[in-house]
Design an enzyme around this catalytic site. Structure first.
Site, PDB file in Angstrom:
ATOM      1  N   THR A   1     -11.129   3.898  10.171  1.00 57.14           N
ATOM      2  CA  THR A   1     -10.972   3.123  11.391  1.00 57.14           C
ATOM      3  C   THR A   1     -10.509   3.964  12.572  1.00 57.14           C
ATOM      4  O   THR A   1     -10.477   3.478  13.702  1.00 57.14           O
ATOM      5  CB  THR A   1     -10.000   1.949  11.181  1.00 57.14           C
ATOM      6  OG1 THR A   1      -8.766   2.447  10.657  1.00 57.14           O
ATOM      7  CG2 THR A   1     -10.584   0.927  10.220  1.00 57.14           C
TER       8      THR A   1
ATOM      9  N   PRO B   1     -17.807  14.817  -9.089  1.00 60.06           N
ATOM     10  CA  PRO B   1     -17.634  13.664  -9.982  1.00 60.06           C
ATOM     11  C   PRO B   1     -16.632  13.885 -11.108  1.00 60.06           C
ATOM     12  O   PRO B   1     -15.790  13.016 -11.371  1.00 60.06           O
ATOM     13  CB  PRO B   1     -19.047  13.425 -10.521  1.00 60.06           C
ATOM     14  CG  PRO B   1     -19.941  13.883  -9.419  1.00 60.06           C
ATOM     15  CD  PRO B   1     -19.249  15.083  -8.834  1.00 60.06           C
TER      16      PRO B   1
ATOM     17  N   ASP C   1     -14.148  14.254  -4.326  1.00 54.98           N
ATOM     18  CA  ASP C   1     -14.358  15.578  -4.909  1.00 54.98           C
ATOM     19  C   ASP C   1     -15.603  15.495  -5.774  1.00 54.98           C
ATOM     20  O   ASP C   1     -16.333  14.488  -5.750  1.00 54.98           O
ATOM     21  CB  ASP C   1     -13.128  15.997  -5.728  1.00 54.98           C
ATOM     22  CG  ASP C   1     -12.902  17.510  -5.703  1.00 54.98           C
ATOM     23  OD1 ASP C   1     -13.859  18.250  -6.029  1.00 54.98           O
ATOM     24  OD2 ASP C   1     -11.788  17.947  -5.377  1.00 54.98           O
TER      25      ASP C   1
ATOM     26  N   LYS D   1      -7.775   7.800  -1.459  1.00 49.89           N
ATOM     27  CA  LYS D   1      -9.080   8.187  -0.922  1.00 49.89           C
ATOM     28  C   LYS D   1      -9.647   9.403  -1.659  1.00 49.89           C
ATOM     29  O   LYS D   1      -9.966  10.442  -1.061  1.00 49.89           O
ATOM     30  CB  LYS D   1      -8.994   8.447   0.574  1.00 49.89           C
ATOM     31  CG  LYS D   1      -8.599   7.219   1.390  1.00 49.89           C
ATOM     32  CD  LYS D   1      -8.588   7.524   2.873  1.00 49.89           C
ATOM     33  CE  LYS D   1      -8.222   6.308   3.701  1.00 49.89           C
ATOM     34  NZ  LYS D   1      -6.808   5.898   3.547  1.00 49.89           N
TER      35      LYS D   1
ATOM     36  N   ASP E   1      -3.742   4.083  -2.199  1.00 47.66           N
ATOM     37  CA  ASP E   1      -4.741   4.506  -1.221  1.00 47.66           C
ATOM     38  C   ASP E   1      -4.766   6.029  -1.123  1.00 47.66           C
ATOM     39  O   ASP E   1      -4.227   6.617  -0.182  1.00 47.66           O
ATOM     40  CB  ASP E   1      -4.421   3.874   0.135  1.00 47.66           C
ATOM     41  CG  ASP E   1      -5.498   4.129   1.168  1.00 47.66           C
ATOM     42  OD1 ASP E   1      -6.658   4.359   0.780  1.00 47.66           O
ATOM     43  OD2 ASP E   1      -5.172   4.079   2.374  1.00 47.66           O
TER      44      ASP E   1
ATOM     45  N   ARG F   1       2.480  -0.319  10.718  1.00 47.11           N
ATOM     46  CA  ARG F   1       3.501  -0.176  11.757  1.00 47.11           C
ATOM     47  C   ARG F   1       3.885  -1.473  12.475  1.00 47.11           C
ATOM     48  O   ARG F   1       5.072  -1.660  12.783  1.00 47.11           O
ATOM     49  CB  ARG F   1       3.053   0.892  12.759  1.00 47.11           C
ATOM     50  CG  ARG F   1       3.208   2.305  12.218  1.00 47.11           C
ATOM     51  CD  ARG F   1       2.470   3.331  13.058  1.00 47.11           C
ATOM     52  NE  ARG F   1       1.033   3.257  12.832  1.00 47.11           N
ATOM     53  CZ  ARG F   1       0.155   4.103  13.384  1.00 47.11           C
ATOM     54  NH1 ARG F   1       0.567   5.059  14.193  1.00 47.11           N
ATOM     55  NH2 ARG F   1      -1.134   3.985  13.119  1.00 47.11           N
TER      56      ARG F   1
ATOM     57  N   LYS G   1       0.838  -1.201   0.000  1.00 44.83           N
ATOM     58  CA  LYS G   1       0.000   0.000   0.000  1.00 44.83           C
ATOM     59  C   LYS G   1       0.868   1.245   0.000  1.00 44.83           C
ATOM     60  O   LYS G   1       1.763   1.408   0.831  1.00 44.83           O
ATOM     61  CB  LYS G   1      -0.910   0.037   1.231  1.00 44.83           C
ATOM     62  CG  LYS G   1      -1.829   1.275   1.250  1.00 44.83           C
ATOM     63  CD  LYS G   1      -2.713   1.317   2.469  1.00 44.83           C
ATOM     64  CE  LYS G   1      -2.061   1.935   3.667  1.00 44.83           C
ATOM     65  NZ  LYS G   1      -1.872   3.420   3.535  1.00 44.83           N
TER      66      LYS G   1
END
Length: 242
Positions: free
Chosen positions: A130, A75, A73, A70, A68, A221, A42
């Site tokens: 999360t 479309p 905004d 994310k 990743d 981590r 990732k």
């Protein structure tokens, strides 16, 4: 298109190692250390913004990547961003489900147009981060809690053409019950037994996430900050295979 880890119809759970660093040299070192234990690597906003997309391309040329970013905004902007990123050929790509149906539909259409047949990334909609819990959601006006919001966004995402979802392990069973076995479920916030939770609020161990129905888990981590990242990754991979 899906990218669940399956053999002879049985679901397995794969390991994605999060290379959360600003240093291309550090990312390359970790990628080498985790080796075959990681089915995917990732790369997120920290790496892309600090090291640049040329450095992302270098990693992507050698290993499958979960990009990743994310995206979130209007479309047209998200669609244009996906087309601009298509040369990286990520295996997975994230956007926020909270961007809504029109945004996700535009993202799917852009992927279908920009990537060669068979090379389109698995589009994953992020439901609730999360690091959030019921109290955090209530503070931004979502009063009915994490589970309800995850289910709501998950259903919208699947209707909008998303291949899967990024969700907490604690919502895996909820989403499998609501959406079935087809969506690819990718689960961050995974911590081996005894590991620090850090800034994560909703966590599970690798074995618990596998049992709950995750296709992939994301671990950062606890692997990259271990004394021996390769051994840490191999131990988690063995737990998933167990």
């Amino acid at each position: 298109m899906t990218d669940g880890v399956q053999t002879d119809g049985a679901r397995r759970t794969g390991l994605i190692v999060a290379l959360d660093t600003q240093s291309p040299a550090q990312a390359r070192q970790w990628a080498t250390q985790v080796g075959a234990a990681a089915g995917m690597l990732k790369l997120g906003m920290e790496f892309a913004y600090a090291a640049g997309f040329g450095a992302v391309a270098e990693v992507a040329a050698a290993r499958p990547i979960f990009l990743d970013l994310k995206l979130h905004d209007i479309p047209n902007t998200v669609a244009s961003a996906i087309k601009a990123l298509s040369y990286l050929r990520p295996r997975m790509l994230t956007l926020h489900a909270s961007g809504g149906q029109a945004m996700m539909e535009a993202a799917r259409k852009a992927c279908d147009e920009a990537f060669p047949q068979g090379a389109r990334p698995v589009l994953l909609a992020v439901t609730v981060l999360t690091s959030m819990d019921d109290q955090g959601l209530a503070a931004i006006g979502v009063a009915d809690g994490t589970a309800a919001q995850v289910g709501r966004l998950g259903r919208i995402a699947v209707r909008s053409g998303m291949d899967g979802l990024v969700c907490s392990a604690q919502e895996l069973t909820l989403l499998r019950d609501a959406l079935g076995e087809t969506p690819v479920l990718v689960t961050p916030g995974i911590r081996p037994a005894g590991a620090s939770k850090g800034d994560q609020k909703r966590v599970m161990t690798p074995a618990q996430a596998r049992a709950a129905g995750a296709d992939w888990i994301v671990v950062g981590r606890p692997i990259t900050q271990a004394a021996d990242p390769g051994a840490a990754a191999a131990a988690i991979a063995a737990e998933l295979a167990g």
